[in-house]
Write an enzyme that holds these catalytic residues in place. Structure first.
Site, short mmCIF file in Angstrom:
data_model
loop_
_atom_site.label_atom_id
_atom_site.label_comp_id
_atom_site.label_asym_id
_atom_site.label_seq_id
_atom_site.Cartn_x
_atom_site.Cartn_y
_atom_site.Cartn_z
N GLY A 176 44.60 48.23 47.66
CA GLY A 176 43.70 47.00 47.57
C GLY A 176 42.39 46.26 48.12
O GLY A 176 41.92 45.03 47.77
N SER A 177 41.89 47.68 49.10
CA SER A 177 40.40 47.31 49.92
C SER A 177 39.29 46.73 48.84
O SER A 177 37.71 46.16 49.00
CB SER A 177 40.14 47.86 49.87
N ASN A 178 39.86 47.47 47.47
CA ASN A 178 37.80 46.69 46.85
C ASN A 178 38.78 45.36 46.08
O ASN A 178 37.45 44.72 45.67
CB ASN A 178 38.06 47.87 45.15
N MET A 211 46.38 52.49 38.98
CA MET A 211 46.65 53.97 38.11
C MET A 211 46.91 53.48 36.75
O MET A 211 47.98 54.87 37.26
CB MET A 211 46.81 54.61 39.45
N ILE A 220 46.84 54.33 33.28
CA ILE A 220 45.86 54.07 31.41
C ILE A 220 46.01 52.57 30.86
O ILE A 220 47.00 52.60 30.97
CB ILE A 220 45.71 55.22 30.62
N ASN A 227 35.78 49.34 35.13
CA ASN A 227 36.72 49.95 36.57
C ASN A 227 35.64 50.92 37.99
O ASN A 227 34.59 51.17 37.22
CB ASN A 227 36.91 51.36 35.42
N HIS A 257 35.19 54.66 39.98
CA HIS A 257 36.00 55.93 40.54
C HIS A 257 35.32 56.46 41.28
O HIS A 257 33.98 56.40 41.30
CB HIS A 257 35.88 56.23 39.27
N ASP A 308 38.14 57.49 32.30
CA ASP A 308 36.89 57.08 32.90
C ASP A 308 35.68 57.87 32.45
O ASP A 308 34.60 59.10 32.92
CB ASP A 308 36.93 58.34 34.31
N GLU A 336 32.13 52.53 47.77
CA GLU A 336 32.14 50.94 47.05
C GLU A 336 33.06 50.06 46.77
O GLU A 336 32.37 49.78 46.13
CB GLU A 336 34.43 52.23 46.17
C1 GAR Z 1 39.66 53.39 45.02
O1 GAR Z 1 39.18 54.87 45.99
C2 GAR Z 1 38.63 54.28 43.47
O2 GAR Z 1 38.06 53.87 43.07
C3 GAR Z 1 40.46 54.60 42.86
O3 GAR Z 1 41.47 54.11 44.29
C4 GAR Z 1 41.36 53.56 44.63
C5 GAR Z 1 41.66 52.73 45.73
O4 GAR Z 1 41.29 52.03 46.70
N1 GAR Z 1 40.50 54.23 42.05
C6 GAR Z 1 40.82 55.36 41.61
O5 GAR Z 1 40.62 56.55 41.58
C7 GAR Z 1 41.16 55.26 39.64
N2 GAR Z 1 40.88 56.01 39.07
P1 GAR Z 1 41.17 50.66 46.84
O6 GAR Z 1 43.33 50.05 46.60
O7 GAR Z 1 41.92 50.10 48.90
O8 GAR Z 1 40.38 49.82 46.16
#
Ligand code: GAR
Length: 186
Positions: free
Chosen positions: A14-16, A88, A90, A105, A107, A143, A172
């Site tokens: 969940g850092s995003n 993660m 679809i 999204n 990616h 994607d 990101e």
């Molecule tokens: C991130 O790198 C995101 O781009 C990727 O998962 C990570 C989640 O990090 N997403 C995918 O691969 C989607 N197909 P986070 O939970 O720390 O935000």
């Protein structure tokens, strides 16, 4: 400014989500995070929802009617934008029918390169000089929706999957808010 009621979908750290919560505190940022949805009961990112008093919902995607429950809930919060942030799973056609063009999204690759999973491993195996991240609208193909913004990252000589993932994640956190501003700031 009328902010868009937004729901963030997560599956993991969940850092995003954290970065989006931070941006959304700015009154000039066009979204307000009203709900967090996780398909994993133990997703660390749920903590960010709790810390910030944002309601959260844990969904069991193995339940047959989980999407109807989710859609109902999302409507309750008058959600007009869904941000996938490390989600993660679809997004089904049924869901897209209701929320099409309102789902974005992030990616961890320079799309259209390396759609799907294990992006960093594939970029390294392919001896790419650059990788990066992409924010895009979600459509029915994995994607593949319209790209909003991308950030390129140089792959160093001794790069590993872990170091590349870290390096890209830092970008990101900057790219996602920037892309939202680009797409929705009028
Ligand atoms: C991130 O790198 C995101 O781009 C990727 O998962 C990570 C989640 O990090 N997403 C995918 O691969 C989607 N197909 P986070 O939970 O720390 O935000």
């Amino acid at each position: 400014m009328v902010k868009k009621n937004t729901c963030v979908f997560i599956s993991g750290y969940g850092s995003n989500l954290k970065a989006l919560i931070k941006s959304s505190r700015n009154q000039n940022f066009p979204i307000n995070i009203r709900l967090v949805v996780s398909n994993k009961i133990n997703a660390k990112g749920i903590l960010y929802a709790k810390k910030n008093s944002i309601p959260y919902l844990i969904i069991n995607t193995k339940k047959r009617n989980f999407e109807s429950i989710l859609l109902k809930e999302i409507k309750k919060y008058k959600i007009s934008l869904i941000c996938l942030a490390g989600y993660m799973k679809i997004i089904s056609k049924k869901f897209l029918k209701d929320y099409g063009k309102k789902i974005i999204n992030i990616h961890p690759s320079l799309l259209p390169k390396f759609k799907g999973l294990n992006t960093h491993r594939r970029a390294l195996n392919n001896k790419e000089k650059y990788s990066g991240c992409t924010v895009h609208f979600v459509n029915s193909k994995l994607d593949s929706g319209k790209i909003i913004l991308q950030k390129k990252v140089k792959i160093s000589k001794n790069e590993t999957e872990t170091s590349l993932a870290k390096k890209i994640l830092v970008q990101e956190h900057k790219l996602y808010p920037k892309a939202i501003l680009k797409a929705f700031n009028v």
